[in-house]
Structures are given as C-alpha cells and as structure tokens.
Design an enzyme around this catalytic site. Structure first.
Site, PDB file in Angstrom:
ATOM      1  N   ASP A   1      -3.630  58.575  27.936  1.00  0.00           N
ATOM      2  CA  ASP A   1      -4.209  59.199  29.129  1.00  0.00           C
ATOM      3  C   ASP A   1      -5.721  59.349  28.967  1.00  0.00           C
ATOM      4  O   ASP A   1      -6.219  59.407  27.850  1.00  0.00           O
ATOM      5  CB  ASP A   1      -3.675  60.628  29.319  1.00  0.00           C
ATOM      6  CG  ASP A   1      -2.173  60.675  29.402  1.00  0.00           C
ATOM      7  OD1 ASP A   1      -1.579  59.678  29.824  1.00  0.00           O
ATOM      8  OD2 ASP A   1      -1.626  61.718  29.028  1.00  0.00           O
ATOM      9  N   MET A   2      -6.372  59.518  30.088  1.00  0.00           N
ATOM     10  CA  MET A   2      -7.834  59.688  30.068  1.00  0.00           C
ATOM     11  C   MET A   2      -8.250  60.822  29.115  1.00  0.00           C
ATOM     12  O   MET A   2      -9.238  60.719  28.407  1.00  0.00           O
ATOM     13  CB  MET A   2      -8.302  59.987  31.486  1.00  0.00           C
ATOM     14  CG  MET A   2      -9.793  60.087  31.609  1.00  0.00           C
ATOM     15  SD  MET A   2     -10.231  59.947  33.342  1.00  0.00           S
ATOM     16  CE  MET A   2     -11.953  60.256  33.301  1.00  0.00           C
TER      17      MET A   2
END
Ligand code: URA
Length: 240
Positions: free
Chosen positions: A105-106
């Site tokens: 994920d970011m």
C-alpha cells in the site's frame, strides 16, 4: 542454435498473449528479416533472425530482479492515473520493463521486489508456493492472548478466512495504548495485514514489510535498491 515458433517468441518477448501474436502474424503486422510473415508455423532462429512487430524490432530482455526498500508515500503501480509518485520513479538505472512483484500500500514501507521474470513473480506471489512475507505492524490498541491466537489460526476478512499465520507481540506500550506486532503470512490479499489487525479490533498506525522468504532490506537506505544475487533468485525459483 535455438529455433522457436514465431508466435511463441513474440509472446516471450512480451509483445502480447500467444493468441494475440497469432492475430498480428495473420494480419501481416510481423516481419522476419524484413519480409512480412503470415504463416503461423514459421520457426525462427532466436540468435540470427530479426523480428519486427508493427515495424519495431523486438527482443528478449535480460531477466532482472530488484529488491527495493520502499518508503511510504509511493504507490505500487507502473503508472498512476491520479498522478501520484510511483515506485518506478525510484529505479534510476533500470532499462528493462520490470513490474512490482505483488504490491505494498501507499502507506506501507519496506521490502518490495520488482522483476520482468513471470516465473519468479508467480513463485513469490502465488500462495501455493508459500513464500513467506514478514511484517511489523504498529497498532493502536493492545491485543489479548485470544486476539493473537485468532490472528494465528485465521480471521475472516472480506468473507474469507486467512490461512494460519505466525504472530508475536514485540512491544506492549500500555501507557500509550500502542503495540508492535510481528506477523508472517504467505498470502498477499489486498491490505491483508491491516484487515487482519482490524478484525481483532486493532488499527494499524504504521506497517513495514521486513522480509520476503529469506530476503530482507538489511543495509539498504529507504528509497534505495539492489539487484538480487544469482543464489537469491535460485532459492526463490527452486522453492516448491
Ligand atoms: N498488508 C497490508 O495491509 N498492506 C500491505 O501493503 C501489505 C500487506
């Protein structure tokens, strides 16, 4: 010298699926040594023959295996339609068309592999090969022994029960209501670790992937990367 069917060679060079490559051949979009070739049975000599698709010479790339220490704030995609920074921007001198092996994920940091070798990608990402992925989650909330047991045996996320995991509490900060938890899984579902923690009432404040199989980010600054050694690649490819 290696002889191979034209459409197989094209697919191996990453042009498109074998079926699509057959279409290109039959439609007259492919030349071998400057001459249009429309027959599907044609074999080519990989070392000598020049193949052009839509007037562009194609070829097989070197296989590349990269281990990146991903910082937070980068999305794990090749192109981002929202214009956010992607992990590809961190690869400064890689000419081959690598893609991320799975995704982080970011706001997850840590070990991210990138490669252009389909077999390698499959070995790392498909749960059946059981390549372990190890995370450290900093959470708001302190898990009970029962919560840890649930995380180990399996919790339901998105209607699916997670496979058995290894889980250990590294730190319980009761004063600030914060914990650090070590979690090892061999699946890679979307936001799996965050959702597993949420399933037992913990919210993840920070998440880092510490390892994939025996690989770690040891010695790598955030945002930097290295190529895997031959032994490291072999170990993954020979796993199962
Ligand atoms: N699990 C998550 O929740 N996020 C990641 O980025 C990786 C695993």
């Amino acid at each position: 010298m290696e002889e191979i069917r034209l459409q197989k060679y094209m697919a191996e060079c990453g042009v498109a699926s074998r079926r699509k490559c057959e279409e290109y051949i039959q439609n007259g979009n492919v030349k071998v040594n400057g001459v249009v070739e429309t027959a599907l049975g044609t074999k080519i000599n990989v070392e000598k023959d020049i193949v052009e698709v839509f007037d562009k010479v194609i070829g097989k790339e070197n296989k590349v295996y990269i281990l990146l220490n991903k910082p937070v704030g980068y999305v794990t995609t090749v192109n981002d339609e929202k214009g956010r920074s992607t992990v590809m921007e961190l690869l400064k001198d890689v000419k081959e068309k690598v893609v991320p092996v799975g995704r982080l994920d970011m706001y997850t940091s840590g070990l991210l592999l990138l490669s252009n070798d389909g077999e390698f990608i499959y070995k790392v990402t498909h749960p059946k090969h059981e390549t372990t992925k190890t995370y450290i989650a900093k959470t708001r909330g302190i898990p009970t022994e029962k919560d840890i047991e649930k995380l180990k045996t399996g919790v339901v996320i998105d209607g699916y029960t997670t496979s058995p995991a290894k889980v250990e509490i590294l730190l319980k900060d009761k004063k600030n209501d914060i914990s650090r938890i070590w979690i090892q899984i061999h699946e890679g579902r979307n936001r799996q670790v965050r959702k597993m923690c949420e399933a037992v009432g913990l919210s993840v404040i920070a998440l880092k992937r510490e390892g994939v199989g025996n690989l770690t980010c040891e010695g790598l600054e955030k945002g930097s990367y290295r190529h895997l050694t031959e032994e490291e690649v072999k170990e993954i490819l020979e796993n199962n």
